[in-house]
Scaffold this active site. Structure first.
Site, PDB file in Angstrom:
ATOM      1  N   CYS A 168      23.376  33.548  25.860  1.00 21.70           N
ATOM      2  CA  CYS A 168      22.151  33.927  25.151  1.00 21.70           C
ATOM      3  C   CYS A 168      21.401  35.020  25.910  1.00 21.70           C
ATOM      4  O   CYS A 168      20.661  34.737  26.858  1.00 21.70           O
ATOM      5  CB  CYS A 168      21.271  32.685  24.974  1.00 21.70           C
ATOM      6  SG  CYS A 168      19.700  33.060  24.205  1.00 21.70           S
ATOM      7  N   CYS A 191      17.585  34.659  25.879  1.00 21.75           N
ATOM      8  CA  CYS A 191      17.028  33.640  26.781  1.00 21.75           C
ATOM      9  C   CYS A 191      17.103  34.105  28.241  1.00 21.75           C
ATOM     10  O   CYS A 191      16.179  33.872  29.012  1.00 21.75           O
ATOM     11  CB  CYS A 191      17.799  32.325  26.682  1.00 21.75           C
ATOM     12  SG  CYS A 191      18.292  31.870  25.027  1.00 21.75           S
ATOM     13  N   ASP A 192      18.200  34.728  28.632  1.00 17.96           N
ATOM     14  CA  ASP A 192      18.454  34.953  30.052  1.00 17.96           C
ATOM     15  C   ASP A 192      18.435  36.415  30.498  1.00 17.96           C
ATOM     16  O   ASP A 192      18.527  36.708  31.693  1.00 17.96           O
ATOM     17  CB  ASP A 192      19.830  34.350  30.435  1.00 17.96           C
ATOM     18  CG  ASP A 192      19.884  32.864  30.129  1.00 17.96           C
ATOM     19  OD1 ASP A 192      18.840  32.198  30.306  1.00 17.96           O
ATOM     20  OD2 ASP A 192      20.944  32.372  29.709  1.00 17.96           O
TER      21      ASP A 192
END
Ligand code: NDP
Length: 306
Positions: free
Chosen positions: A134, A137-138
């Protein structure tokens, strides 16, 4: 009829589930959405959505929040819980979540999908240690670093666009030359100075001691193998439908997907399905098609009750 019996229980809080909820409630049906993850599902983690009509650009989280608010405005109940099993009684369905039994007259399954894995050695070991599924997200952890994105579809290109604004260098590694995304996205990625395409290329191994330090890339045409130094590896190679629970009700699958007809009906009377885990919309997995399938499923239930 007891007020505890829902007219419609929707399993899944992604765009298909939320849209089904909005339509169902507006038809006057007592509606519950059960979601075991973040509301919005995969839509919520989309960095920038540019093809949902009405919004030139909107963050996935914001679109998810808007849909949730709209559902709640129409009195859709939302329960954050994990569904453990289903049961069909004479004219109702029982849905069991952790510590709760919920009864509904009709079901809409909007399970969605989970990330596909590369299935190579050490993939699990490096998860969270430089390997991610992701970018939204990261991605922020890789400011001014070197990263690679694996895949050639919408998710991979969205990840490349996001990461190219954060990282120093982004490799797009894809196993062939053709892509599964819009020309618009491909051209935008190609125009980025810090993006390098490595096509006809697959990953033969992940290198590193405790964290990702590089990958072994093999060109499938020349068989040449080279090691590339990296700080991060983003695997964006598609998704696998979450249909395990469908088996409990005897729902027919086609391949990995829930087989639905034009009304989003499954082979089980009273059970409908919508979104990425179905055969609907010619397999075109978009927010707009998930919403459409959710709307059709709710409309079909409404028509049955007329
Ligand atoms: P896709 O299935 O569309 O693409 C997956 C890509 O990964 C393909 O290019 C595929 O290669 C490659 N791939 C698959 N398995 C492997 C493997 N084992 N090793 C290496 N490469 C692999 O998945 P996406 O996640 O991109 O998209 C899923 C769905 O969601 C699509 O319908 C997409 O349109 C939609 N989506 C839409 C978005 C939007 O419109 N904004 C955003 C994100 C997703 P090959 O091409 O050779 O098969």
């Amino acid at each position: 009829m007891s007020k505890d019996i829902y007219d419609v229980i929707i399993i899944g809080g992604g765009p298909a589930g939320l849209s089904a909820g909005i339509y169902s409630a507006r038809y006057g049906l007592k509606t519950l959405i059960i979601s075991d993850g973040v509301i919005g599902g995969n839509m919520a983690i989309a960095h920038d959505i540019g093809n949902y009509p009405g919004f030139e650009s909107i963050k996935g989280m914001e679109l998810s929040e808007r849909m949730k608010k709209q559902a709640e405005k129409h009195d859709v109940e939302i329960l954050m819980a994990s569904v453990k099993k289903f049961e069909k009684t004479d004219n109702h369905f029982k849905v069991f979540t952790t510590g709760k039994e919920i009864i509904g007259k009709k079901l809409i399954l909007a399970f969605g999908t989970k990330h596909r894995k590369l299935d190579i050695e050490r993939e699990e070991e490096f998860l969270g240690k430089g390997l991610s599924y992701c970018a939204t997200c990261d991605g922020a952890f890789f400011r001014n670093k070197t990263v690679a994105v694996i895949g050639g579809g919408d998710s991979a290109f969205d990840a490349v666009m996001l990461l190219s604004d954060i990282a120093k260098k982004v490799y797009l590694i894809h196993r062939r030359e053709g892509f599964r995304t819009e020309a618009f996205k491909i051209n935008k990625a190609k125009a980025k100075k810090n993006v390098e395409f490595m096509l006809n290329s697959v990953i033969d191994g992940i290198l590193g001691k405790d964290f990702v330090e590089g990958i072994k890339v093999r060109n499938v045409k020349s068989d040449k193998v080279e090691n590339i130094k990296l700080d991060g590896l983003f695997v964006e190679i598609g998704s696998v439908p979450l249909t395990v629970l469908a088996g409990e009700l005897g729902i027919k699958l086609e391949g990995e997907l829930i087989k639905v007809g034009g009304r989003q009906e499954t082979n089980i009377d009273g059970v409908f399905a919508a979104g990425d885990s179905t055969t609907g919309s010619s397999g075109f997995r978009q927010i707009v098609t998930a919403c459409s399938e959710g709307a059709v499923a709710a409309y079909s239930i409404y028509k049955e009750q007329e």
